[in-house]
Scaffold this motif. Structure first.
Motif, PDB file in Angstrom:
ATOM      1  N   VAL A 137      -4.070  -3.999  -4.185  1.00  0.00           N
ATOM      2  CA  VAL A 137      -4.426  -2.817  -4.969  1.00  0.00           C
ATOM      3  C   VAL A 137      -5.935  -2.776  -5.152  1.00  0.00           C
ATOM      4  N   SER A 138      -6.523  -1.616  -4.900  1.00  0.00           N
ATOM      5  CA  SER A 138      -7.974  -1.498  -5.069  1.00  0.00           C
ATOM      6  C   SER A 138      -8.348  -1.706  -6.538  1.00  0.00           C
ATOM      7  N   GLU A 139      -9.594  -2.069  -6.776  1.00  0.00           N
ATOM      8  CA  GLU A 139     -10.045  -2.376  -8.141  1.00  0.00           C
ATOM      9  C   GLU A 139      -9.864  -1.189  -9.082  1.00  0.00           C
ATOM     10  N   ASP A 140     -10.055   0.022  -8.551  1.00  0.00           N
ATOM     11  CA  ASP A 140      -9.897   1.212  -9.390  1.00  0.00           C
ATOM     12  C   ASP A 140      -8.464   1.729  -9.432  1.00  0.00           C
ATOM     13  N   LYS A 141      -7.562   1.041  -8.755  1.00  0.00           N
ATOM     14  CA  LYS A 141      -6.136   1.384  -8.699  1.00  0.00           C
ATOM     15  C   LYS A 141      -5.874   2.778  -8.115  1.00  0.00           C
ATOM     16  N   LEU A 142      -6.768   3.222  -7.242  1.00  0.00           N
ATOM     17  CA  LEU A 142      -6.586   4.533  -6.613  1.00  0.00           C
ATOM     18  C   LEU A 142      -5.924   4.432  -5.243  1.00  0.00           C
ATOM     19  N   THR A 143      -6.052   3.271  -4.610  1.00  0.00           N
ATOM     20  CA  THR A 143      -5.440   3.090  -3.288  1.00  0.00           C
ATOM     21  C   THR A 143      -4.787   1.716  -3.195  1.00  0.00           C
ATOM     22  N   VAL A 166       3.498   4.430  -4.609  1.00  0.00           N
ATOM     23  CA  VAL A 166       3.012   5.266  -3.514  1.00  0.00           C
ATOM     24  C   VAL A 166       4.172   6.156  -3.092  1.00  0.00           C
ATOM     25  N   ILE A 167       3.893   7.180  -2.300  1.00  0.00           N
ATOM     26  CA  ILE A 167       4.990   8.056  -1.878  1.00  0.00           C
ATOM     27  C   ILE A 167       5.673   7.453  -0.648  1.00  0.00           C
ATOM     28  N   GLY A 168       6.367   6.362  -0.909  1.00  0.00           N
ATOM     29  CA  GLY A 168       7.042   5.633   0.150  1.00  0.00           C
ATOM     30  C   GLY A 168       8.510   5.977   0.256  1.00  0.00           C
ATOM     31  N   GLY A 169       9.270   5.073   0.861  1.00  0.00           N
ATOM     32  CA  GLY A 169      10.674   5.336   1.155  1.00  0.00           C
ATOM     33  C   GLY A 169      11.573   5.271  -0.066  1.00  0.00           C
ATOM     34  N   GLY A 198       0.526  10.634   2.299  1.00  0.00           N
ATOM     35  CA  GLY A 198      -0.037   9.736   1.301  1.00  0.00           C
ATOM     36  C   GLY A 198      -0.892   8.645   1.910  1.00  0.00           C
ATOM     37  N   VAL A 199      -0.951   8.577   3.236  1.00  0.00           N
ATOM     38  CA  VAL A 199      -1.782   7.575   3.927  1.00  0.00           C
ATOM     39  C   VAL A 199      -3.218   8.082   4.022  1.00  0.00           C
ATOM     40  N   VAL A 200      -4.156   7.265   3.584  1.00  0.00           N
ATOM     41  CA  VAL A 200      -5.566   7.631   3.715  1.00  0.00           C
ATOM     42  C   VAL A 200      -6.230   6.890   4.863  1.00  0.00           C
ATOM     43  N   GLU A 201      -5.573   5.822   5.340  1.00  0.00           N
ATOM     44  CA  GLU A 201      -6.118   5.129   6.513  1.00  0.00           C
ATOM     45  C   GLU A 201      -5.048   4.287   7.181  1.00  0.00           C
ATOM     46  N   PHE A 202      -5.036   4.329   8.511  1.00  0.00           N
ATOM     47  CA  PHE A 202      -4.207   3.445   9.312  1.00  0.00           C
ATOM     48  C   PHE A 202      -5.106   2.391   9.961  1.00  0.00           C
ATOM     49  N   GLU A 203      -4.665   1.161   9.947  1.00  0.00           N
ATOM     50  CA  GLU A 203      -5.272   0.130  10.796  1.00  0.00           C
ATOM     51  C   GLU A 203      -4.358  -0.030  12.000  1.00  0.00           C
ATOM     52  N   ILE A 204      -4.894   0.118  13.193  1.00  0.00           N
ATOM     53  CA  ILE A 204      -4.057   0.153  14.391  1.00  0.00           C
ATOM     54  C   ILE A 204      -4.688  -0.648  15.517  1.00  0.00           C
ATOM     55  N   VAL A 205      -3.857  -1.355  16.258  1.00  0.00           N
ATOM     56  CA  VAL A 205      -4.298  -2.080  17.449  1.00  0.00           C
ATOM     57  C   VAL A 205      -3.997  -1.214  18.661  1.00  0.00           C
ATOM     58  N   MET A 241      -2.715   3.597   1.286  1.00  0.00           N
ATOM     59  CA  MET A 241      -2.088   4.784   0.723  1.00  0.00           C
ATOM     60  C   MET A 241      -2.664   5.098  -0.653  1.00  0.00           C
ATOM     61  N   SER A 242      -2.638   6.367  -1.008  1.00  0.00           N
ATOM     62  CA  SER A 242      -3.046   6.783  -2.344  1.00  0.00           C
ATOM     63  C   SER A 242      -2.033   6.288  -3.364  1.00  0.00           C
ATOM     64  N   ALA A 243      -2.530   5.785  -4.480  1.00  0.00           N
ATOM     65  CA  ALA A 243      -1.654   5.353  -5.564  1.00  0.00           C
ATOM     66  C   ALA A 243      -1.295   6.544  -6.438  1.00  0.00           C
TER      67      ALA A 243
END
Length: 505
Positions: A137-143, A166-169, A198-205, A241-243
């Motif tokens: 969890v980010s320090e500001d609890k936003l992501t 988060v807006i998950g399953g 709700g995803v703000v970034e994907f890490e992808i190979v 993801m956005s919190a």
């Protein structure tokens, strides 16, 4: 030898470099015919050398237990190697080896799939993401950073102490990456769109083993493609993801099957009301013995929201989930208790239409007919779900940068048929029963002018083509993006199966 040098550099092994280099050099020198005979045996030597205990090969004591599927027994195949990478760089090394050896691979997250070959294979490599399981969890609890080896109940458990979600399953055992790459349905659909929004970034190979950060400003087109475009572009290792608030109002009601007609009539009223209330979500779920109605409101309100009053005149057998404020974890945990079943084969089939009462009634009659037709099939069970979708769900998606799904902001319903059965010899008759229900639904919708040519990929059966339903223009754009990030077509040729652009008409 240049290719071997690049491969060895990608592997970045130190104490095993000599052994690995020898094995790779010997394989490289073989004729193509001999390579075909030696691909798997060579891989069985190399993978344990590089990845140690994280690699298991056919014949190892723990191999059967590792490769066992978590949900549908029809998806249990016979891979040659099972490997659990610990880092994105490990994933890159695995991809490099699969390409060098010409081996098929499958990626497995939660393993909650119903289509054989999507998360396993025969004689190839299964890449299990289970070790990528951190939640930060980010320090500001936003992501929130979420490892893709997790299932959603574990994500919610990790977030509960922070009083966020988060807006998950909605189902506890669904894996993170596959769910999001298909779009994703959450309890907050109407307000926030599909879960992928709700995803703000994907890490992808990527296919060349590089690790990319993909977001609204970096790799913008790929970011768009990953929100529903499936596994055509690389292997996702982490999502940010956005919190959101983890508190919602919820009730679960159980009705006698005789009330289904009244419930369908009430759902038509709900469709209209949901066009003016973006907080409400409803799930209609019926089996032979009973019908369950899950009512969720994406605000911690004390009283029942007025949008659900239309169902109050229908007497339930019981309030399975008493009406009150819950955390997302509490709701999913209740579902976890209700969805534990013995191992079975499963299949899911879907169609989409505008609200249509004639369709609902026709499908309900057909469902009962198919239950009777399958009465002698061991373990057979027919489950019908109606998922109303409000226009605000798709407006919210557009506001978050859009997606390739091609959906317009209009009231609709996603009708889902889930089939369960015990024995593989009954596959054909069970799948045919499922097709009959969905074919009838599509026929009625076409007749009434309510049919919508969209198929949500996470609920598609093996012979459906969800990507084609996104529209020709979006498919062309997806292919262009895939060609740019994977010019050699690794994920179309070596990935064993899935909703691949190479399969789309």
């Amino acid at each position: 030898m240049a290719d071997i040098s690049i491969l060895l550099d990608t592997l970045r092994v130190l104490d095993t470099t000599i052994n690995v280099e020898t094995i790779i050099t010997e394989f490289h020198a073989l004729s193509e015919a001999d390579k075909d005979d030696r691909r798997l045996s060579t891989a069985k030597k190399i993978f344990p050398l590089i990845f140690g205990d994280n690699a298991s090969v056919q014949g190892d004591i723990d191999f059967s237990e590792r490769t066992k599927t978590t949900w549908s027994t029809s998806c249990e195949l016979s891979p040659g190697i099972f490997i659990s990478p610990e880092t994105p760089q490990d994933v890159g090394r695995i991809l490099a080896l699969c390409q060098f050896l010409g081996l098929k691979f499958s990626v497995r997250g939660g393993g909650h799939l119903h289509n054989p070959g999507f998360s396993s294979n025969d004689g190839g490599v299964v890449i299990s993401m289970k070790n990528l399981n951190a939640v930060t969890v980010s320090e500001d609890k936003l992501t929130v950073d979420i490892g893709v080896g997790l299932v959603w109940i574990d994500v919610y458990k990790a977030l509960e102490e922070h009083d966020i979600a988060v807006i998950g399953g909605r189902q506890p055992a669904i894996g993170v990456a596959g769910f999001l790459l298909g779009g994703g349905l959450s309890f907050q659909n109407s307000e926030r769109g599909l879960s992928c929004h709700g995803v703000v970034e994907f890490e992808i190979v990527l296919a060349d083993s590089t690790v990319a950060k993909v977001n609204a400003t970096n790799n913008k087109e790929l970011f768009w493609a990953l929100k529903g475009g499936g596994s055509n572009f690389g292997i996702v290792t982490k999502v940010t993801m956005s919190a959101i608030s983890n508190k919602v109002w919820c009730e679960g009601r159980v009705y006698a099957p005789k009330e289904n007609k009244k419930i369908c009539e009430a759902i038509m009223e709900y469709h209209k009301a949901s066009e003016k209330d973006s907080k409400a979500t409803l799930i209609w779920h019926t089996v032979e013995e009973a019908t369950t109605l899950i009512l969720v409101y994406a605000d911690p309100v004390e009283e029942q929201p007025a949008i659900f009053n239309v169902f109050d005149e229908i007497e339930p057998l019981v309030s399975m989930v008493p009406p009150k404020i819950y955390s997302i974890l509490e709701i999913v945990s209740i579902f976890d208790e209700l969805t534990v079943t013995e191992p079975k084969s499963h299949d899911i089939r879907i169609m989409t239409s505008m609200p249509d009462l004639e369709l609902y009634n026709a499908v309900e009659e057909c469902r009962l007919q198919q239950i009777d037709a399958l009465k002698d099939v061991p373990g057979a069970r027919v489950t019908l779900t109606i998922q109303p979708m409000s226009p605000s769900a798709f407006t919210a998606g557009v506001n978050q940068g859009g997606d390739p799904l091609g959906l317009t902001a209009q009231s609709q319903q996603w009708l889902v048929v889930l089939m369960d059965w015990s024995n593989p010899e009954d596959d054909a008759v069970v799948l045919e029963a499922s097709r009959k229900i969905v074919d009838l639904a599509e026929s009625v919708a076409r007749k009434n002018g309510t049919y919508l040519d969209f198929k949500y990929s996470n609920y598609c059966s093996r012979d459906q083509d969800p990507l084609a339903s996104y529209g020709a223009e979006n498919v062309r754009k997806l292919r262009s993006i895939a060609d740019a990030v994977d010019p050699r077509g690794v994920f179309q040729k070596l990935q064993n199966d899935g909703w691949l652009l190479s399969k789309t008409v």
